[in-house]
Design a protein around this motif. Structure first.
Motif, PDB file in Angstrom:
ATOM      1  N   ARG A  15      21.965  -4.162 -35.347  1.00 12.04           N
ATOM      2  CA  ARG A  15      22.453  -5.451 -34.860  1.00 12.04           C
ATOM      3  C   ARG A  15      23.966  -5.463 -34.781  1.00 12.04           C
ATOM      4  O   ARG A  15      24.553  -5.942 -33.815  1.00 12.04           O
TER       5      ARG A  15
ATOM      6  N   LEU B   1      25.121  -3.445 -31.845  1.00 13.88           N
ATOM      7  CA  LEU B   1      24.869  -4.133 -30.585  1.00 13.88           C
ATOM      8  C   LEU B   1      25.903  -5.224 -30.324  1.00 13.88           C
ATOM      9  O   LEU B   1      26.391  -5.385 -29.208  1.00 13.88           O
TER      10      LEU B   1
ATOM     11  N   LEU C 131      26.728  -7.426 -27.015  1.00 14.74           N
ATOM     12  CA  LEU C 131      25.351  -7.837 -26.755  1.00 14.74           C
ATOM     13  C   LEU C 131      25.287  -9.193 -26.073  1.00 14.74           C
ATOM     14  O   LEU C 131      24.511  -9.400 -25.139  1.00 14.74           O
TER      15      LEU C 131
ATOM     16  N   CYS D 205      21.021 -13.545 -36.592  1.00 20.79           N
ATOM     17  CA  CYS D 205      19.894 -13.310 -35.688  1.00 20.79           C
ATOM     18  C   CYS D 205      19.546 -14.536 -34.861  1.00 20.79           C
ATOM     19  O   CYS D 205      18.441 -14.641 -34.327  1.00 20.79           O
TER      20      CYS D 205
ATOM     21  N   LEU E 235      16.872 -13.485 -32.128  1.00 16.07           N
ATOM     22  CA  LEU E 235      17.036 -12.065 -31.839  1.00 16.07           C
ATOM     23  C   LEU E 235      16.318 -11.235 -32.895  1.00 16.07           C
ATOM     24  O   LEU E 235      16.501 -11.431 -34.091  1.00 16.07           O
ATOM     25  N   ASN E 236      15.480 -10.306 -32.437  1.00 15.52           N
ATOM     26  CA  ASN E 236      14.776  -9.413 -33.359  1.00 15.52           C
ATOM     27  C   ASN E 236      14.858  -7.997 -32.814  1.00 15.52           C
ATOM     28  O   ASN E 236      14.358  -7.712 -31.719  1.00 15.52           O
ATOM     29  N   ILE E 237      15.500  -7.108 -33.568  1.00 20.19           N
ATOM     30  CA  ILE E 237      15.680  -5.715 -33.148  1.00 20.19           C
ATOM     31  C   ILE E 237      14.840  -4.810 -34.029  1.00 20.19           C
ATOM     32  O   ILE E 237      14.850  -4.937 -35.253  1.00 20.19           O
TER      33      ILE E 237
ATOM     34  N   TRP F 283      14.776   1.895 -29.073  1.00 16.26           N
ATOM     35  CA  TRP F 283      15.187   0.641 -29.690  1.00 16.26           C
ATOM     36  C   TRP F 283      14.643  -0.514 -28.861  1.00 16.26           C
ATOM     37  O   TRP F 283      14.720  -0.493 -27.626  1.00 16.26           O
ATOM     38  N   TYR F 284      14.096  -1.518 -29.542  1.00 20.80           N
ATOM     39  CA  TYR F 284      13.512  -2.672 -28.861  1.00 20.80           C
ATOM     40  C   TYR F 284      14.205  -3.949 -29.328  1.00 20.80           C
ATOM     41  O   TYR F 284      14.394  -4.165 -30.527  1.00 20.80           O
ATOM     42  N   THR F 285      14.562  -4.794 -28.362  1.00 22.37           N
ATOM     43  CA  THR F 285      15.185  -6.084 -28.649  1.00 22.37           C
ATOM     44  C   THR F 285      14.310  -7.188 -28.076  1.00 22.37           C
ATOM     45  O   THR F 285      14.105  -7.256 -26.864  1.00 22.37           O
TER      46      THR F 285
ATOM     47  N   LEU G 133      21.408  -2.955 -24.605  1.00 24.05           N
ATOM     48  CA  LEU G 133      20.244  -3.818 -24.524  1.00 24.05           C
ATOM     49  C   LEU G 133      19.098  -3.110 -23.814  1.00 24.05           C
ATOM     50  O   LEU G 133      17.933  -3.270 -24.180  1.00 24.05           O
TER      51      LEU G 133
END
Length: 502
Positions: A10, A13, A18, A163, A180-182, A189-191, A218
């Motif tokens: 996070r 990013l 981000l 977040c 926001l959840n990473i 990597w997933y956002t 992203l």
């Protein structure tokens, strides 16, 4: 969920912009907060965790030094961890096992009690408040889930300030936001972006999933079932009067961004003092390391020599003993041994650290003396809290906004319960929060004070009971009526009134 790897992701990013990326790809709503504020949140969380490498491009907990050979090295500073201690202390003063949430409707009180029990609310909320004081904000989000028995349950999820990003607000209340959840799966990597917005009278929740091979980007939008099976892309909800989340923050004016609805950390304006405290504590720790006993001996005295009679190698001093330092003396006293022990400055360090702790306490709203350093660690003197103390006043100040946040959360839970038919909610109900003031309040003296006013005819009974028991007006009146009804049924029998007739 928020392990160190994800937290690191996070931070990376955000530093890569981000928010700008989200604004660039989103056709939903721009984010009115810039990257710099979230960099401040990252700084507060790093201090809370106990290690901040740099601040304003200057070393903070990373100490740079030059060795005798001219080499540049760094080491990690020893810290007292005061951001963690202060956040924990304030959270425990405000919300603990003695606090209670009172509802004037019995059925609703029972149903909400079941919701809080299902979510371990009373056990978790103190820790979540600690995170709030550290990061400057906390979001409690309500949603419905199906438990193992197939019953609908209302779930409360807590999200820290790093977040959550606000989208719109009115009168300092946040109305829309994006969560926001990473996460990481394999080398990807997933956002997940969860948007909560209003479109006319409809409350709309949109979910977007992005995939990237680089933690600093992203990436591209991918189907939700890539990672979240069964998650809907869009959900529209009607007949809501407020969002399904409640934002909590410390009752401290945001002097970093005056236009922002977000809160700031309890210690946001005491970072320089934190550095001084840790610098003094690091010096105190190294006082024992650098001030240890040292004996200067001639370099020739630690060299190995051959015994002419036996041929064995011998030393006059043990070269592995760290108490000895070898020097080459160019004087007639070259063969003398010197004790170079220094006097430790223990009391000076303790006094310096204590004075800095008092400054720190004042900056974050505690009374001077609330934190004390005895040479072994920091102790908190909660027994010194009184009704006219700075600590008690600050505690009450934070309780005001936290109480409002809990009431908003309950309102969201009730609206969700009605829509999803989890339980029945009355048209009107009253909520009050009984925070634990016993640390600074004599309950007996408080009760006697209001009873005295009531007995003198200056206050109605229900109002006195409201202040003594800290309950809503309707509940206080109901208690009085129940007490009257109970007293009416406990009439003395005839024998007691007129004798046994003998």
């Amino acid at each position: 969920m928020f392990n160190s790897l994800i937290a690191w992701g996070r931070a990376v990013l955000r530093k890569m912009g981000l928010i700008k990326e989200i604004n660039a790809i989103s056709d939903i709503r721009p984010i009115p907060i810039n990257d710099s504020f979230y960099e401040a949140i990252d700084t507060w969380l790093a201090l809370y965790k106990g290690h901040l490498a740099k601040y304003d491009n200057e070393p903070f907990h990373e100490v740079e030094f030059t060795t005798i050979e001219g080499g540049e090295q760094t080491r990690r500073m020893h810290t007292l961890g005061m951001p963690k201690i202060a956040s924990k202390e304030m959270a425990s003063l405000i919300f603990n096992e003695k606090c209670s949430i009172n509802i004037d409707d019995e059925d609703l009180a029972e149903n909400l009690g079941n919701v809080f029990e299902y979510n371990n609310f009373y056990k978790r909320f103190q820790n979540d408040l600690e995170y709030m004081f550290a990061s400057g904000g906390l979001v409690a989000k309500a949603h419905v889930e199906v438990d193992r028995t197939g019953e609908k349950q209302i779930k409360i999820s807590f999200v820290t300030a790093d977040c959550f990003m606000p989208l719109s607000y009115s009168n300092d209340e946040i109305l829309e936001g994006v969560f926001l959840n990473i996460s990481r799966k394999g080398d990807k990597w997933y956002t997940l972006l969860e948007w909560h917005t209003w479109e006319g009278n409809e409350y709309v929740i949109r979910n977007e999933l992005f995939e990237s091979g680089n933690a600093g980007q992203l990436g591209v939008k991918v189907p939700l079932d890539t990672l979240y099976e069964g998650l809907k892309a869009t959900a529209s909800i009607e007949n809501l009067s407020r969002p399904l989340f409640s934002y909590f923050k410390p009752n401290i004016a945001n002097n970093i961004d005056l236009q922002s609805p977000l809160g700031i950390s309890l210690f946001a304006n005491a970072i320089d003092t934190i550095k001084l405290i840790d610098t003094a504590f690091d010096s105190y720790h190294r006082e024992f390391l650098l001030g240890k006993k040292r004996i200067m001996v001639p370099a020739t005295a630690i060299r190995a020599v051959t015994d002419p009679e036996t041929g064995e190698m011998r030393r006059y001093f043990d070269a592995s003993d760290e108490a000895y330092e070898a020097f080459s003396f160019d004087s007639i006293d070259a063969q003398k041994i010197y004790d170079n022990s220094v006097e430790l400055r223990v009391e000076e360090h303790i006094k310096a650290i204590q004075s800095l702790l008092d400054i720190y306490a004042m900056q974050i709203g505690f009374s001077p003396g609330i934190f004390s350093f005895d040479g072994q660690g920091v102790k908190t003197a909660t027994e010194v809290v009184s009704e006219n103390s700075k600590t008690f006043q600050t505690k009450n100040s934070h309780e005001t906004v936290i109480e409002e946040g809990i009431k908003n959360l309950i309102a969201s839970i009730c609206e969700l319960a009605k829509l999803e038919k989890v339980f029945t909610v009355p048209e009107k109900y009253d909520v009050s929060i009984d925070f634990d003031d016993s640390i600074a309040e004599d309950r007996d003296a408080n009760a006697n004070y209001y009873l005295k006013i009531m007995n003198n005819g200056l206050m109605p009974k229900y109002m006195a009971l409201m202040r003594i028991l800290k309950v809503p007006e309707d509940q206080a009146k109901r208690i009085i009526q129940e007490a009257k009804d109970e007293a009416a049924t406990e009439l003395p029998d005839v024998d007691q009134m007129y004798g046994d007739g003998a």
